[in-house]
Write a protein that holds these residues in place. Structure first.
Motif, PDB file in Angstrom:
ATOM      1  N   THR A  65       0.844  -1.192   0.000  1.00 35.08           N
ATOM      2  CA  THR A  65       0.000   0.000   0.000  1.00 35.08           C
ATOM      3  C   THR A  65       0.874   1.235   0.000  1.00 35.08           C
ATOM      4  O   THR A  65       1.761   1.377   0.830  1.00 35.08           O
TER       5      THR A  65
ATOM      6  N   HIS B 232      -2.906   7.400  12.644  1.00 34.14           N
ATOM      7  CA  HIS B 232      -4.135   6.627  12.447  1.00 34.14           C
ATOM      8  C   HIS B 232      -4.832   6.265  13.768  1.00 34.14           C
ATOM      9  O   HIS B 232      -6.046   6.111  13.796  1.00 34.14           O
TER      10      HIS B 232
ATOM     11  N   ALA C 142      -4.871  -1.103  14.554  1.00 33.28           N
ATOM     12  CA  ALA C 142      -5.713  -0.034  15.108  1.00 33.28           C
ATOM     13  C   ALA C 142      -7.053  -0.596  15.575  1.00 33.28           C
ATOM     14  O   ALA C 142      -7.569  -0.202  16.625  1.00 33.28           O
ATOM     15  N   GLU C 143      -7.612  -1.530  14.818  1.00 36.44           N
ATOM     16  CA  GLU C 143      -8.874  -2.172  15.216  1.00 36.44           C
ATOM     17  C   GLU C 143      -8.681  -2.984  16.499  1.00 36.44           C
ATOM     18  O   GLU C 143      -9.532  -2.957  17.391  1.00 36.44           O
TER      19      GLU C 143
ATOM     20  N   ARG D   5      -8.683  -0.643  19.368  1.00 38.35           N
ATOM     21  CA  ARG D   5     -10.053  -0.227  19.707  1.00 38.35           C
ATOM     22  C   ARG D   5     -10.792  -1.333  20.459  1.00 38.35           C
ATOM     23  O   ARG D   5     -11.484  -1.061  21.441  1.00 38.35           O
TER      24      ARG D   5
ATOM     25  N   ASP E 195      -3.238   5.876   1.057  1.00 34.28           N
ATOM     26  CA  ASP E 195      -4.004   4.739   1.551  1.00 34.28           C
ATOM     27  C   ASP E 195      -3.374   4.192   2.835  1.00 34.28           C
ATOM     28  O   ASP E 195      -2.150   4.178   2.977  1.00 34.28           O
ATOM     29  N   ILE E 196      -4.228   3.740   3.749  1.00 32.58           N
ATOM     30  CA  ILE E 196      -3.756   3.186   5.009  1.00 32.58           C
ATOM     31  C   ILE E 196      -3.457   1.695   4.797  1.00 32.58           C
ATOM     32  O   ILE E 196      -4.352   0.935   4.395  1.00 32.58           O
TER      33      ILE E 196
ATOM     34  N   SER F  49      -3.044  -2.258   5.338  1.00 38.93           N
ATOM     35  CA  SER F  49      -3.931  -3.173   6.076  1.00 38.93           C
ATOM     36  C   SER F  49      -3.368  -3.538   7.443  1.00 38.93           C
ATOM     37  O   SER F  49      -4.133  -3.760   8.385  1.00 38.93           O
TER      38      SER F  49
ATOM     39  N   ARG G  81      -4.360  -0.737   9.777  1.00 39.31           N
ATOM     40  CA  ARG G  81      -5.814  -0.798  10.040  1.00 39.31           C
ATOM     41  C   ARG G  81      -6.135  -1.932  11.011  1.00 39.31           C
ATOM     42  O   ARG G  81      -6.946  -1.748  11.938  1.00 39.31           O
ATOM     43  N   GLU G  82      -5.528  -3.104  10.805  1.00 42.59           N
ATOM     44  CA  GLU G  82      -5.820  -4.267  11.656  1.00 42.59           C
ATOM     45  C   GLU G  82      -5.371  -4.037  13.097  1.00 42.59           C
ATOM     46  O   GLU G  82      -6.103  -4.345  14.051  1.00 42.59           O
TER      47      GLU G  82
END
Length: 159
Positions: free
Chosen positions: A52, A105, A65-66, A69, A56-57, A59, A62-63
């Motif tokens: 990427t 992010h 960061a999730e 959370r 664009d962030i 993956s 993103r994973e």
């Protein structure tokens, strides 16, 4: 982003879970601690997303960061690879660049860098002592290193 590679970034302790990250070239180990910061445990191994580009962030970011959370973490601790003499080389520069993108992010959750010298070696030794070998060891070494990074950081805070 704060840097505790040369000592604690802050002496004040806020109760809550922390995420520990071992950033590798192909995989990222992730660990989490209990809200009181006593014990780090493995969570996941995430494949690096090196394809990427641009705005664009990736993956992997993103994973993770999730995951942060989901665990409602109050801080994220990332291992900074420094040489045995304490100097930073290309691997540390790569980690700092990834962390900057990651921190943007996951903001407002703070991201702290900490010295990760010898954590993979310690994790490997502990897995060997526990009888973990072969492909199973390769699949969990990154998580074990993330546990070492986070546990060492937590232990420093208690001193």
């Amino acid at each position: 982003m704060s840097d505790s590679a040369n000592g604690p970034a802050s002496n004040t302790w806020t109760r809550g879970r922390r995420l520990g990250i071992d950033l590798g070239k192909a995989r990222i180990g992730v660990a989490v601690c209990d809200p009181d910061g006593l014990l780090a445990t493995p969570v996941a191994t995430v494949r690096r997303d090196l394809k990427t580009a641009g705005e664009d962030i990736p993956s992997d970011i993103r994973e993770i960061a999730e995951t942060a959370r989901e665990y409602e973490v109050v801080e994220i601790v990332v291992g900074l690879p420094v040489t045995l003499s304490g100097e930073e080389g290309p691997a540390a520069a790569h980690t700092r660049a990834w962390v900057q993108r990651f921190a943007d992010h996951v903001s407002p959750v703070p991201v702290t860098l900490t010295d990760e010298r010898m954590t993979t070696a310690v994790a490997t030794r502990r897995l060997n002592e526990g009888g973990v070998r072969g492909s199973r060891k390769r699949s969990i070494i990154d998580q074990a290193a993330a546990v070492e990074i986070l546990q060492q950081w937590l232990d420093q805070r208690r001193r």
